[in-house]
Enzyme design. Structure first.
Site, PDB file in Angstrom:
ATOM      1  N   HIS A  37      -2.080  -1.889  -9.784  1.00  0.00           N
ATOM      2  CA  HIS A  37      -3.082  -1.342  -8.874  1.00  0.00           C
ATOM      3  C   HIS A  37      -4.319  -2.211  -8.932  1.00  0.00           C
ATOM      4  O   HIS A  37      -4.666  -2.720  -9.993  1.00  0.00           O
ATOM      5  CB  HIS A  37      -3.434   0.105  -9.290  1.00  0.00           C
ATOM      6  CG  HIS A  37      -4.072   0.869  -8.193  1.00  0.00           C
ATOM      7  ND1 HIS A  37      -5.426   0.837  -7.973  1.00  0.00           N
ATOM      8  CD2 HIS A  37      -3.542   1.681  -7.253  1.00  0.00           C
ATOM      9  CE1 HIS A  37      -5.691   1.600  -6.926  1.00  0.00           C
ATOM     10  NE2 HIS A  37      -4.578   2.119  -6.467  1.00  0.00           N
ATOM     11  N   ASP A  56       2.911   5.817  -6.411  1.00  0.00           N
ATOM     12  CA  ASP A  56       4.153   5.701  -5.652  1.00  0.00           C
ATOM     13  C   ASP A  56       5.396   5.638  -6.525  1.00  0.00           C
ATOM     14  O   ASP A  56       6.511   5.715  -6.008  1.00  0.00           O
ATOM     15  CB  ASP A  56       4.103   4.435  -4.778  1.00  0.00           C
ATOM     16  CG  ASP A  56       3.094   4.579  -3.664  1.00  0.00           C
ATOM     17  OD1 ASP A  56       3.014   5.685  -3.104  1.00  0.00           O
ATOM     18  OD2 ASP A  56       2.391   3.613  -3.357  1.00  0.00           O
ATOM     19  N   HIS A  86       0.870  -1.181   0.000  1.00  0.00           N
ATOM     20  CA  HIS A  86       0.000   0.000   0.000  1.00  0.00           C
ATOM     21  C   HIS A  86       0.912   1.238   0.000  1.00  0.00           C
ATOM     22  O   HIS A  86       1.756   1.374  -0.875  1.00  0.00           O
ATOM     23  CB  HIS A  86      -0.924  -0.109   1.229  1.00  0.00           C
ATOM     24  CG  HIS A  86      -2.064   0.868   1.271  1.00  0.00           C
ATOM     25  ND1 HIS A  86      -2.476   1.610   0.206  1.00  0.00           N
ATOM     26  CD2 HIS A  86      -2.902   1.220   2.304  1.00  0.00           C
ATOM     27  CE1 HIS A  86      -3.508   2.373   0.558  1.00  0.00           C
ATOM     28  NE2 HIS A  86      -3.778   2.164   1.838  1.00  0.00           N
TER      29      HIS A  86
HETATM   30  N1  ACO Z   1       5.160  -6.326 -10.653  1.00  0.00           N
HETATM   31  C1  ACO Z   1       5.082  -7.502 -11.316  1.00  0.00           C
HETATM   32  N2  ACO Z   1       3.960  -8.226 -11.436  1.00  0.00           N
HETATM   33  C2  ACO Z   1       2.866  -7.726 -10.840  1.00  0.00           C
HETATM   34  C3  ACO Z   1       2.862  -6.504 -10.133  1.00  0.00           C
HETATM   35  C4  ACO Z   1       4.075  -5.798 -10.060  1.00  0.00           C
HETATM   36  N3  ACO Z   1       4.148  -4.642  -9.418  1.00  0.00           N
HETATM   37  N4  ACO Z   1       1.624  -6.265  -9.665  1.00  0.00           N
HETATM   38  C5  ACO Z   1       0.873  -7.294 -10.041  1.00  0.00           C
HETATM   39  N5  ACO Z   1       1.610  -8.183 -10.755  1.00  0.00           N
HETATM   40  C6  ACO Z   1       1.131  -9.401 -11.398  1.00  0.00           C
HETATM   41  C7  ACO Z   1       0.790 -10.475 -10.359  1.00  0.00           C
HETATM   42  O1  ACO Z   1       1.916 -11.276 -10.093  1.00  0.00           O
HETATM   43  C8  ACO Z   1      -0.314 -11.227 -11.053  1.00  0.00           C
HETATM   44  O2  ACO Z   1       0.258 -12.027 -12.050  1.00  0.00           O
HETATM   45  P1  ACO Z   1      -0.381 -13.481 -12.388  1.00  0.00           P
HETATM   46  O3  ACO Z   1      -1.737 -13.184 -12.948  1.00  0.00           O
HETATM   47  O4  ACO Z   1       0.560 -14.090 -13.351  1.00  0.00           O
HETATM   48  O5  ACO Z   1      -0.450 -14.223 -11.078  1.00  0.00           O
HETATM   49  C9  ACO Z   1      -1.098 -10.130 -11.784  1.00  0.00           C
HETATM   50  O6  ACO Z   1      -0.122  -9.091 -12.040  1.00  0.00           O
HETATM   51  C10 ACO Z   1      -2.260  -9.573 -10.988  1.00  0.00           C
HETATM   52  O7  ACO Z   1      -1.758  -9.073  -9.759  1.00  0.00           O
HETATM   53  P2  ACO Z   1      -2.486  -9.192  -8.383  1.00  0.00           P
HETATM   54  O8  ACO Z   1      -1.458  -9.354  -7.305  1.00  0.00           O
HETATM   55  O9  ACO Z   1      -3.580 -10.211  -8.449  1.00  0.00           O
HETATM   56  O10 ACO Z   1      -3.155  -7.750  -8.272  1.00  0.00           O
HETATM   57  P3  ACO Z   1      -3.798  -7.111  -6.993  1.00  0.00           P
HETATM   58  O11 ACO Z   1      -4.884  -6.231  -7.462  1.00  0.00           O
HETATM   59  O12 ACO Z   1      -4.120  -8.122  -5.952  1.00  0.00           O
HETATM   60  O13 ACO Z   1      -2.586  -6.236  -6.390  1.00  0.00           O
HETATM   61  C11 ACO Z   1      -1.090  -4.478  -5.971  1.00  0.00           C
HETATM   62  C12 ACO Z   1      -2.433  -4.883  -6.564  1.00  0.00           C
HETATM   63  C13 ACO Z   1      -0.980  -4.957  -4.503  1.00  0.00           C
HETATM   64  C14 ACO Z   1      -0.970  -2.958  -5.966  1.00  0.00           C
HETATM   65  C15 ACO Z   1       0.040  -5.117  -6.818  1.00  0.00           C
HETATM   66  O14 ACO Z   1      -0.042  -4.643  -8.140  1.00  0.00           O
HETATM   67  C16 ACO Z   1       1.423  -4.840  -6.235  1.00  0.00           C
HETATM   68  O15 ACO Z   1       1.866  -5.560  -5.338  1.00  0.00           O
HETATM   69  N6  ACO Z   1       2.149  -3.784  -6.745  1.00  0.00           N
HETATM   70  C17 ACO Z   1       3.443  -3.445  -6.216  1.00  0.00           C
HETATM   71  C18 ACO Z   1       3.291  -2.678  -4.906  1.00  0.00           C
HETATM   72  C19 ACO Z   1       2.762  -1.272  -5.130  1.00  0.00           C
HETATM   73  O16 ACO Z   1       3.236  -0.526  -5.962  1.00  0.00           O
HETATM   74  N7  ACO Z   1       1.761  -0.910  -4.296  1.00  0.00           N
HETATM   75  C20 ACO Z   1       1.188   0.423  -4.313  1.00  0.00           C
HETATM   76  C21 ACO Z   1      -0.228   0.407  -4.816  1.00  0.00           C
HETATM   77  S1  ACO Z   1      -0.860   2.030  -4.898  1.00  0.00           S
HETATM   78  C22 ACO Z   1      -1.216   2.375  -3.310  1.00  0.00           C
HETATM   79  O17 ACO Z   1      -1.586   1.561  -2.505  1.00  0.00           O
HETATM   80  C23 ACO Z   1      -1.044   3.727  -2.873  1.00  0.00           C
END
Ligand code: ACO
Length: 437
Positions: free
Chosen positions: A307, A363, A268
């Site tokens: 996201h 971010d 987050h």
């Molecule tokens: N890098 C690489 N792969 C990613 C990323 C990433 N940053 N984010 C998602 N994916 C991939 C996942 O591995 C998944 O792949 P799969 O389908 O092969 O299993 C697919 O994309 C879907 O991702 P989920 O984890 O299911 O997406 P979710 O909606 O649950 O998560 C989140 C969203 C937590 C923001 C995620 O994208 C993440 O961890 N990003 C990195 C951390 C980040 O930047 N967080 C800030 C968010 S903005 C905020 O809160 C202010």
């Protein structure tokens, strides 16, 4: 049959049910009538992580994740970021309308009046270890405010509630500034009520021996813009924590501390700090392709990418990218920007990220600006939390005023054993295998 309905046939019983659809949703409680017999509890929905469940009605923040749209109370984020101050936006989030000139003057003066921290709180903060993480300090200190203002637990009195809201918005920067100076070993600087919200924060951060701190106007405007962009974001993890804890009628200080704790996580608000760690790890532009390859192979994530709601470029990231240019004209260019730009370029052309609709989020670029301004990465999430206090409190108020809301209490699907016979201590098998899970 009414058009706005959903007809369900339960194949277990051949019974047909017709449920109303309102605002594109059915009520989960309408499913409870679907039973196999009188002893059946009734049908539930199973939705870990709230992937497709609306937990409230809200008129604060609107997001269209597919189209990359963000609006506060109907106003596009781009217009607010270009033309408002953070305090105007905080007022908008809390009261639903932009303030008039007279309202803004009164609001700003009320906030300025409450920026001072009680000596008990300053002493409390002195007790942290020299290397305490500023987010841990912020969360604990916001919770500690509850001990100074016990009257805050009368959450049903709107006037009392507003008083605590003003205190929280006013004191968040004061706490953040002490957390920062504590890590540097500097004494705290008291607020200067002649300064605006953001300029005063900068003074509390960076004033040394000079009689009056004068903030660089470009940097002050950039920080204020970042505050606007971070002020609220619909039902995200920390807003959900705010509503959930607040639904127990916990006082606003403890509730806000819970929301800030949720924000601290790297998935987050903690992602801005993690982005800088990632850029440090990459080290140079030419190392970007290898890093992206590693991520695609399942080793870590691209922090600042992806996201839950945005499946398009995060509109906040676009504004932050423009703000970065203005900041770098004053501070000089942060060398990390080149690595970040290369990372974005490569990722946005790569099938892995295109297929999963992974774009830079808020971010991704904010940390680069904060670092150029002189903040250490540990402070980044605190900078996110300061303006988000306004959003959390707007969500909290809306929740308390919503007659449909009750204590938040999800259901579970039981996966444990049926009733078991109790075993006395000398008759038990080793629990070693169960401790491994
Ligand atoms: N890098 C690489 N792969 C990613 C990323 C990433 N940053 N984010 C998602 N994916 C991939 C996942 O591995 C998944 O792949 P799969 O389908 O092969 O299993 C697919 O994309 C879907 O991702 P989920 O984890 O299911 O997406 P979710 O909606 O649950 O998560 C989140 C969203 C937590 C923001 C995620 O994208 C993440 O961890 N990003 C990195 C951390 C980040 O930047 N967080 C800030 C968010 S903005 C905020 O809160 C202010």
């Amino acid at each position: 049959m009414a058009q706005d309905t959903l007809t369900i046939i339960d194949n277990r019983t051949q019974q047909t049910y017709t449920l109303p659809i309102e605002n594109g949703a059915i009520r989960a409680m309408d499913l409870r009538q679907i039973k196999t017999g009188p002893d059946d509890f009734g049908l539930m929905t199973y939705d870990p992580a709230f992937m497709n469940t609306a937990s409230c009605r809200s008129s604060i923040t609107f997001i269209d994740g597919e189209r990359g749209i963000l609006r506060y109370r109907g106003y596009p984020i781009e217009a607010l970021a270009a033309q408002c101050t953070f305090l105007e936006v905080a007022y908008l989030l809390l009261f639903g309308e932009l303030p008039t000139e007279a309202e803004l003057t009164r609001w700003a003066s009320e906030i300025a009046h409450h920026t001072v921290l009680h000596t008990a709180i300053e002493k409390f903060m002195e007790g942290f270890r020299y290397n305490a993480h500023p987010m841990g300090m912020l969360v604990s200190t916001v919770a500690a405010l509850s001990s100074v203002y016990p009257e805050a637990n009368d959450i049903h009195d709107p006037e009392n509630r507003l008083h605590q809201i003003v205190r929280l918005i006013a004191k968040a920067p004061s706490i953040a500034a002490i957390a920062y100076r504590h890590s540097k070993g500097f004494p705290c600087v008291h607020p200067d009520s002649e300064l605006g919200y953001t300029e005063n924060f900068m003074s509390m951060l960076w004033k040394m021996a000079e009689p009056k701190y004068v903030a660089n106007p470009v940097l002050a405007r950039a920080l204020d813009t970042l505050f606007i962009l971070h002020a609220d974001h619909e039902q995200n993890c920390s807003a959900n924590a705010m509503r959930s804890v607040g639904s127990a009628h916990t006082d606003p200080y403890l509730t806000t501390a819970a929301a800030a704790a949720a924000l601290a996580g790297p998935l987050h608000g903690g992602a801005n700090e993690a982005v800088l760690q990632m850029l440090d790890e990459i080290g140079a532009k030419q190392n970007v392709p290898a890093y992206v390859k590693k991520v695609k192979a399942g080793h870590g994530k691209l922090m600042g990418f992806g996201h839950r709601v945005y499946k398009n470029y995060d509109p906040r990231a676009k504004i932050i990218k423009q703000t970065a240019e203005q900041v770098f004209e004053v501070t000089g260019r942060n060398a990390k920007l080149d690595i970040a730009l290369e990372l974005e370029r490569i990722a946005l052309e790569d099938d892995y990220f295109i297929k999963r609709k992974l774009y830079p989020n808020v971010d991704f670029y904010s940390g680069i600006i904060y670092q150029a301004m002189g903040f250490t990465p540990k402070m980044f999430t605190v900078l996110f939390a300061i303006p988000r206090v306004a959003g959390w409190l707007a969500q909290w108020q809306e929740m308390l005023n919503d007659p449909e809301q009750k204590i938040a209490r999800p259901r579970q699907i039981w996966t444990g054993p049926e009733v078991r016979e109790f075993a006395p201590l000398n008759k038990r098998a080793s629990a070693a295998s169960s401790r491994e899970t």
